[in-house]
Design an enzyme around this catalytic site. Structure first.
Site, PDB file in Angstrom:
ATOM      1  N   CYS A   6       6.229 -17.384 -28.633  1.00 12.26           N
ATOM      2  CA  CYS A   6       5.773 -16.476 -29.698  1.00 12.26           C
ATOM      3  C   CYS A   6       4.387 -15.951 -29.336  1.00 12.26           C
ATOM      4  CB  CYS A   6       5.708 -17.199 -31.042  1.00 12.26           C
ATOM      5  SG  CYS A   6       7.298 -17.491 -31.841  1.00 12.26           S
ATOM      6  N   HIS A  46      31.984  -8.395 -15.340  1.00 11.50           N
ATOM      7  CA  HIS A  46      32.171  -9.736 -15.888  1.00 11.50           C
ATOM      8  C   HIS A  46      30.847 -10.481 -15.884  1.00 11.50           C
ATOM      9  CE1 HIS A  46      32.107 -10.593 -11.583  1.00 11.50           C
ATOM     10  NE2 HIS A  46      31.913 -11.886 -11.858  1.00 11.50           N
ATOM     11  N   ASN A  61      26.086 -11.866 -12.714  1.00 11.01           N
ATOM     12  CA  ASN A  61      25.773 -11.504 -11.333  1.00 11.01           C
ATOM     13  C   ASN A  61      26.380 -10.126 -11.093  1.00 11.01           C
ATOM     14  OD1 ASN A  61      24.892 -14.176 -11.104  1.00 11.01           O
ATOM     15  ND2 ASN A  61      26.824 -14.862 -10.219  1.00 11.01           N
ATOM     16  N   ARG A  70       0.814  -1.195   0.000  1.00 13.88           N
ATOM     17  CA  ARG A  70       0.000   0.000   0.000  1.00 13.88           C
ATOM     18  C   ARG A  70       0.863   1.266   0.000  1.00 13.88           C
ATOM     19  NH1 ARG A  70      -5.475  -0.887   2.143  1.00 13.88           N
ATOM     20  NH2 ARG A  70      -4.601  -2.807   2.947  1.00 13.88           N
ATOM     21  N   SER A 112      31.267 -11.062  -5.427  1.00 14.74           N
ATOM     22  CA  SER A 112      32.008 -10.092  -4.633  1.00 14.74           C
ATOM     23  C   SER A 112      32.981  -9.323  -5.532  1.00 14.74           C
ATOM     24  CB  SER A 112      32.770 -10.813  -3.525  1.00 14.74           C
ATOM     25  OG  SER A 112      33.501 -11.878  -4.083  1.00 14.74           O
ATOM     26  N   GLN A 137      29.347 -14.799 -16.743  1.00 18.43           N
ATOM     27  CA  GLN A 137      29.819 -16.177 -16.707  1.00 18.43           C
ATOM     28  C   GLN A 137      29.026 -17.046 -17.674  1.00 18.43           C
ATOM     29  OE1 GLN A 137      30.721 -17.882 -12.714  1.00 18.43           O
ATOM     30  NE2 GLN A 137      29.876 -15.974 -11.927  1.00 18.43           N
ATOM     31  N   HIS A 169      11.935 -20.937 -27.422  1.00 16.06           N
ATOM     32  CA  HIS A 169      12.249 -19.590 -27.878  1.00 16.06           C
ATOM     33  C   HIS A 169      13.240 -19.034 -26.860  1.00 16.06           C
ATOM     34  CE1 HIS A 169      10.184 -16.237 -30.270  1.00 16.06           C
ATOM     35  NE2 HIS A 169      11.094 -15.589 -29.575  1.00 16.06           N
ATOM     36  N   HIS A 184      38.008  -1.296 -14.708  1.00 12.65           N
ATOM     37  CA  HIS A 184      37.317  -1.792 -13.518  1.00 12.65           C
ATOM     38  C   HIS A 184      36.024  -1.033 -13.217  1.00 12.65           C
ATOM     39  CE1 HIS A 184      37.889  -4.132  -9.728  1.00 12.65           C
ATOM     40  NE2 HIS A 184      37.166  -3.164  -9.176  1.00 12.65           N
TER      41      HIS A 184
HETATM   42 ZN   LIG Z   1      39.380  -4.884 -12.209  1.00  9.06          ZN
HETATM   43 ZN   LIG Z   2       8.771 -18.802 -30.665  1.00 12.98          ZN
END
Ligand SMILES: [Zn+2]
Ligand SMILES: [Zn+2]
Length: 334
Positions: free
Chosen positions: A199, A166, A153, A20, A161, A168, A293, A113
């Protein structure tokens, strides 16, 4: 009034129970105000920063060159699975087990970085996607591999961490029930109606329109009708395609633009929340199927599944996908 909603493709239910008085921008106030731009472009003990290549294994993919790379893919030194094992299933009494075979890559997305996909150029994001394609193709070629999962992540609540940008890729010999069950539902839909369930679902999302974040000629991004958590976003190719790696050159460029825009809206609108994204493709061997899909799901980690979610599998979402999509549509990218 709370409401049950069903995922059209998987038949999973969620509960929509908006808190709410809570509006989408209230999430932004709660999330952390700092951005990745506050960190340094080079960190001496970061294994992924340019200049520290000797802290990783040899690259399995690099673009454009080892000496001056933007994208560098290496084997994950700390992977739970190892590639020199045998995936044959063995019985331990009545119980089934197998050696922990798998291929685990880390995709280093940028030499600096202090970047993230949301703050990279579209061209840089496109090169990350090309790295995914190259590695998915290579993993598909190993006949021990049955499923390739590409994921990212971002932040501690999303399970990493490491600050350096990056993602994966993990190839497994196993297609688990979590993946197989929706496939079975999709086959059932195809047998019933003669059409791909995804679809049909994305066609309906485009027709209803109020959950669409953006649309291009080849792709659509929306917060799905039965979103499990606030600001869950999905990106689908409009043309039927079962696996991500089958995208053409132009499509990869178009997808990069959309992905970068959606992530930048989340980054700026919600103040750089932690998130996971996952690219779900058909299992190896089913790449040309008419039932499945491929798609990408982005899950900002601003709520944590609790006992009821874990116990029942029914997620309670406190922000409607209609409100979330409207908020993201209206969020400007500086
Ligand atoms: Zn770095
Ligand atoms: Zn499809």
């Amino acid at each position: 009034m709370p409401e049950f909603r069903q995922n059209y493709a998987t038949k999973e239910w969620i509960i929509l129970a908006p808190e709410r008085g809570k509006r989408p921008h209230d999430w932004a106030r709660e999330s952390k105000p700092e951005t990745v731009a506050a960190v340094d472009p080079y960190v001496s003990d970061c294994p992924f920063c340019a200049g520290n290549e000797d802290k990783t294994t040899d690259a399995v993919y690099v673009w454009p060159s080892e000496n001056d790379w933007q994208v560098r893919v290496v084997s994950n030194k700390f992977a739970a699975l190892q590639r020199d094992l045998n995936p044959v299933r063995n019985l331990d009494g009545a119980f089934l087990a197998a050696e922990g075979f798998g291929i685990a890559d880390v995709v280093i997305e940028h030499p600096k970085h202090d970047r993230t996909l949301a703050t990279m150029t579209v061209g840089e994001v496109e090169q990350v996607l090309r790295g995914y394609v190259a590695r998915q193709v290579a993993m598909n070629a190993d006949d021990r591999v049955n499923l390739v999962t590409i994921f990212r992540n971002h932040g501690a609540r999303a399970g990493t961490s490491l600050e350096h940008p990056h993602s994966q890729i993990i190839a497994t010999p196993i297609v688990p029930p979590h993946v197989r069950y929706p496939i079975e539902r999709a086959v059932h839909h195809y047998d019933q109606y003669g059409r791909c369930v995804y679809c049909d679902m994305l066609g309906e999302e485009i027709r209803q329109g109020d959950r669409v974040i953006m649309e291009t000629s080849g792709f659509v991004a929306f917060c799905p009708f039965a979103a499990k958590s606030p600001f869950e976003c999905r990106i689908y190719p409009k043309r039927h395609l079962a696996s991500f790696f089958l995208l053409g050159e132009q499509e990869l460029a178009e997808l990069a633009g959309m992905l970068r825009t959606v992530l930048a809206k989340i980054y700026h609108g919600l103040h750089n929340p932690d998130y996971n994204y996952i690219i779900r493709s058909a299992p190896v061997g089913d790449h040309d199927t008419r039932y499945l899909h491929w798609y990408m799901v982005i899950i900002p980690k601003i709520t944590i599944p609790a006992g009821f979610e874990l116990g029942s599998g029914i997620y309670i979402n406190t922000t409607t996908p209609e409100d979330a999509a409207e908020f993201l549509r209206e969020t400007d990218i500086p």
